[in-house]
Design a protein around this motif. Structure first.
Motif, mmCIF file in Angstrom:
data_model
loop_
_atom_site.group_PDB
_atom_site.id
_atom_site.type_symbol
_atom_site.label_atom_id
_atom_site.label_comp_id
_atom_site.label_asym_id
_atom_site.label_seq_id
_atom_site.Cartn_x
_atom_site.Cartn_y
_atom_site.Cartn_z
ATOM 1 N N GLN A 251 -33.009 8.686 7.788
ATOM 2 C CA GLN A 251 -33.335 8.802 6.244
ATOM 3 C C GLN A 251 -34.065 7.763 5.748
ATOM 4 O OE1 GLN A 251 -29.277 9.459 4.781
ATOM 5 N NE2 GLN A 251 -29.491 11.650 4.670
ATOM 6 N N LYS A 252 -34.097 6.384 6.117
ATOM 7 C CA LYS A 252 -34.517 5.328 5.506
ATOM 8 C C LYS A 252 -35.909 5.369 5.885
ATOM 9 C CE LYS A 252 -30.559 2.201 4.937
ATOM 10 N NZ LYS A 252 -30.153 0.982 5.455
ATOM 11 N N ILE A 253 -36.243 5.760 7.063
ATOM 12 C CA ILE A 253 -37.799 5.883 7.635
ATOM 13 C C ILE A 253 -38.546 6.711 6.985
ATOM 14 C CG2 ILE A 253 -39.014 6.005 9.875
ATOM 15 C CD1 ILE A 253 -36.648 4.730 11.393
ATOM 16 N N PHE A 254 -37.948 7.987 7.015
ATOM 17 C CA PHE A 254 -38.525 9.145 6.518
ATOM 18 C C PHE A 254 -38.765 9.049 5.040
ATOM 19 C CE2 PHE A 254 -37.515 11.574 10.619
ATOM 20 C CZ PHE A 254 -38.542 10.902 11.509
ATOM 21 N N SER A 255 -37.783 8.671 4.442
ATOM 22 C CA SER A 255 -37.937 8.566 2.909
ATOM 23 C C SER A 255 -39.258 7.564 2.598
ATOM 24 C CB SER A 255 -36.571 8.040 2.035
ATOM 25 O OG SER A 255 -36.503 6.802 2.654
ATOM 26 N N SER A 256 -39.639 6.718 3.299
ATOM 27 C CA SER A 256 -40.791 5.820 3.138
ATOM 28 C C SER A 256 -41.938 6.370 3.599
ATOM 29 C CB SER A 256 -40.343 4.532 3.683
ATOM 30 O OG SER A 256 -40.390 4.664 5.082
ATOM 31 N N ALA A 257 -41.840 7.617 4.155
ATOM 32 C CA ALA A 257 -43.077 8.096 4.557
ATOM 33 C C ALA A 257 -44.158 8.075 3.264
ATOM 34 C CB ALA A 257 -42.951 9.933 5.107
ATOM 35 N N GLY A 258 -45.370 8.223 3.759
ATOM 36 C CA GLY A 258 -46.498 8.017 2.712
ATOM 37 C C GLY A 258 -46.770 9.658 2.108
ATOM 38 N N PRO A 259 -47.232 9.835 0.682
ATOM 39 C CA PRO A 259 -47.450 11.115 0.048
ATOM 40 C C PRO A 259 -48.689 11.480 0.322
ATOM 41 C CG PRO A 259 -47.416 9.317 -1.318
ATOM 42 C CD PRO A 259 -46.980 8.618 -0.006
ATOM 43 N N ASN A 260 -49.862 10.647 0.501
ATOM 44 C CA ASN A 260 -51.197 10.959 0.642
ATOM 45 C C ASN A 260 -51.697 11.508 1.887
ATOM 46 O OD1 ASN A 260 -53.778 11.105 -0.281
ATOM 47 N ND2 ASN A 260 -54.422 8.847 -0.472
ATOM 48 N N LEU A 261 -51.593 12.852 2.076
ATOM 49 C CA LEU A 261 -52.022 13.403 3.195
ATOM 50 C C LEU A 261 -53.599 13.445 3.245
ATOM 51 C CD1 LEU A 261 -49.744 16.680 3.175
ATOM 52 C CD2 LEU A 261 -49.284 14.228 3.689
ATOM 53 N N HIS A 262 -54.208 13.183 2.219
ATOM 54 C CA HIS A 262 -55.647 13.071 2.261
ATOM 55 C C HIS A 262 -56.130 11.993 3.284
ATOM 56 C CE1 HIS A 262 -57.410 16.223 -0.226
ATOM 57 N NE2 HIS A 262 -56.399 15.811 -1.080
ATOM 58 N N LEU A 263 -55.306 10.965 3.465
ATOM 59 C CA LEU A 263 -55.478 9.702 4.346
ATOM 60 C C LEU A 263 -55.903 10.361 5.763
ATOM 61 C CD1 LEU A 263 -53.146 6.896 3.553
ATOM 62 C CD2 LEU A 263 -55.652 7.091 2.919
ATOM 63 N N VAL A 264 -55.213 11.386 6.113
ATOM 64 C CA VAL A 264 -55.191 12.067 7.479
ATOM 65 C C VAL A 264 -56.294 13.003 7.454
ATOM 66 C CG1 VAL A 264 -53.915 13.423 9.122
ATOM 67 C CG2 VAL A 264 -52.687 11.477 8.093
ATOM 68 N N THR A 265 -56.279 13.966 6.424
ATOM 69 C CA THR A 265 -57.334 15.043 6.405
ATOM 70 C C THR A 265 -58.744 14.532 6.384
ATOM 71 O OG1 THR A 265 -57.004 15.615 4.084
ATOM 72 C CG2 THR A 265 -55.583 16.821 5.807
ATOM 73 N N ASP A 266 -58.795 13.432 5.577
ATOM 74 C CA ASP A 266 -60.224 12.689 5.399
ATOM 75 C C ASP A 266 -60.635 12.186 6.766
ATOM 76 O OD1 ASP A 266 -60.190 13.376 2.643
ATOM 77 O OD2 ASP A 266 -59.874 11.476 2.141
ATOM 78 N N ALA A 267 -59.658 11.760 7.637
ATOM 79 C CA ALA A 267 -59.975 11.285 9.111
ATOM 80 C C ALA A 267 -60.548 12.344 9.759
ATOM 81 C CB ALA A 267 -58.923 10.473 9.747
ATOM 82 N N MET A 268 -59.817 13.552 9.645
ATOM 83 C CA MET A 268 -60.265 14.703 10.376
ATOM 84 C C MET A 268 -61.615 15.322 10.016
ATOM 85 S SD MET A 268 -56.630 16.934 10.124
ATOM 86 C CE MET A 268 -55.181 16.383 11.120
ATOM 87 N N GLU A 269 -61.775 15.234 8.726
ATOM 88 C CA GLU A 269 -63.173 15.794 8.314
ATOM 89 C C GLU A 269 -64.157 14.847 8.654
ATOM 90 O OE1 GLU A 269 -65.574 16.131 3.894
ATOM 91 O OE2 GLU A 269 -63.317 16.272 4.134
ATOM 92 N N HIS A 270 -63.911 13.410 8.700
ATOM 93 C CA HIS A 270 -65.113 12.539 9.222
ATOM 94 C C HIS A 270 -65.242 12.820 10.797
ATOM 95 C CE1 HIS A 270 -66.705 8.904 10.569
ATOM 96 N NE2 HIS A 270 -67.411 8.716 9.344
ATOM 97 N N ALA A 271 -64.221 13.252 11.374
ATOM 98 C CA ALA A 271 -64.391 13.344 12.865
ATOM 99 C C ALA A 271 -65.341 14.622 13.036
ATOM 100 C CB ALA A 271 -63.042 13.508 13.550
ATOM 101 N N LEU A 272 -65.183 15.495 12.154
ATOM 102 C CA LEU A 272 -65.838 16.813 12.389
ATOM 103 C C LEU A 272 -67.248 16.825 11.761
ATOM 104 C CD1 LEU A 272 -62.787 19.301 11.238
ATOM 105 C CD2 LEU A 272 -63.907 19.158 13.633
ATOM 106 N N THR A 273 -67.406 15.949 10.737
ATOM 107 C CA THR A 273 -68.959 16.104 10.095
ATOM 108 C C THR A 273 -69.739 15.025 10.153
ATOM 109 O OG1 THR A 273 -67.831 15.222 7.961
ATOM 110 C CG2 THR A 273 -67.753 17.733 8.404
ATOM 111 N N ALA A 274 -69.396 13.614 10.723
ATOM 112 C CA ALA A 274 -69.944 12.633 10.844
ATOM 113 C C ALA A 274 -70.735 12.750 12.315
ATOM 114 C CB ALA A 274 -68.950 11.327 11.130
ATOM 115 N N GLN A 275 -72.241 12.105 12.221
ATOM 116 C CA GLN A 275 -72.779 12.100 13.255
ATOM 117 C C GLN A 275 -72.425 11.279 14.293
ATOM 118 O OE1 GLN A 275 -77.130 11.322 12.957
ATOM 119 N NE2 GLN A 275 -77.306 12.643 11.128
#
Length: 317
Positions: A251-275
């Motif tokens: 509970q302690k570990i997961f309650s501190s999980a980050g809320p900003n999912l864009h940190l992950v999806t932005d990385a995915m987007e970069h992997a798909l769109t960057a040269q």
């Protein structure tokens, strides 16, 4: 001497920044297939790429998830029902993708679908518990990739596999960490094999984020079910105190999980769109500043850090 080294480092950082700003062209003509779009990273990424004008082919496990996504996106986005543990479902989705992309091929494949439970100390689990997670998180992505790889090769596109920070440093029992280690290994071998075809493979390594995979109620329920069917001898060896403390720690570990999912999806987007996409993207401060550095320390040091607050079993030494 130090001035020259600082200058070289600054030039390296500047060059890397410049390369990473360069994007591929003709995004509206590129198709991207994403698994696990009912919720979490997949759902957000599908909306994000649709907003950039790409042609998103979103695979959902349920029709309800697909309908929610269609309501939140443009008419360009198309959905398909996919169970990554079922070969017939994968074959049907592959045929559907072929019909959508035609001779252009598939620019991007994002293996995102995954589950997190059951998670528990290994001795409490059965073979079936491990197989359940491995089927979704490792075998499924492998079969999806093998089925769609000819289309990705035709487009000289991208494969983006979602691993985890715990694919470098195992922190809990069950199939999740072994599956993510497997995703890392599969991605590495695949990247070397197909780079001659112009295909690039990237690995996403998120830390802890607030997605359905880390739903604390679901994890607690799963742990309780696992504990209830654990053999009496094993229960006595660990003790009720160990079980209670394990749940409290989760509970302690997961309650501190980050809320900003864009940190992950932005990385995915970069992997798909960057040269020039990166080979690996570590997402979240816990991944960058805790899991990744800890994975490079001597094993005894890492063990000490990870077990410093661990409760002792009833019959432990």
């Amino acid at each position: 001497m130090w001035l020259y080294l600082a200058a070289l480092l600054a030039l390296y950082i500047l060059r890397r920044w410049y390369r990473e700003q360069q994007t591929v062209g003709n995004l509206p003509d590129k198709y991207v297939f994403i698994t696990g779009c009912d919720s979490g990273f997949g759902h957000l990424l599908a909306k994000q790429l649709d907003g950039r004008g790409l042609r998103v082919l979103a695979a959902c496990l349920t029709e309800q998830g697909a309908e929610r996504l269609r309501q939140a996106t443009s008419g360009r986005l198309q959905t398909v029902i996919l169970d990554v543990t079922c070969s017939d479902s994968i074959a049907a989705a592959t045929a559907w993708v072929k019909g959508q992309v035609g001779d252009r091929g598939l620019w991007g494949l994002v293996n995102n679908a995954g589950i997190g439970v059951p998670t528990a100390p290994n001795e409490w689990l059965s073979k079936a518990d491990f197989v359940k997670v491995l089927d979704v998180n490792l075998i499924g992505p492998i079969e999806v990739t093998l089925s769609l790889l000819p289309l990705v090769r035709r487009a000289r596109g991208r494969v983006v596999n979602v691993a985890s920070a715990v694919g470098r440093l195992s922190v809990t029992g069950g199939g999740y960490c072994p599956a993510k280690y497997g995703v890392e290994a599969f991605s590495d071998s695949l990247r070397r094999e197909i780079r001659a075809f112009g295909v690039k493979v990237s690995i996403i390594e998120p830390g802890a984020f607030r997605t359905p995979i880390l739903d604390t109620q679901c994890i607690q329920k799963g742990l309780a079910q696992v504990w209830s069917r654990t053999p009496t001898e094993v229960k006595e060896a660990y003790g009720q105190h160990y079980f209670d403390y394990y749940i409290e720690n989760i509970q302690k570990i997961f309650s501190s999980a980050g809320p900003n999912l864009h940190l992950v999806t932005d990385a995915m987007e970069h992997a798909l769109t960057a040269q020039h996409p990166r080979t690996r993207y570590s997402c979240g401060w816990d991944a960058k500043l805790f899991y990744l550095p800890l994975s490079y320390l001597p094993t005894s040091w890492a063990d000490l850090v990870l077990t410093r607050n661990q409760s002792k079993p009833a019959q432990g030494v």
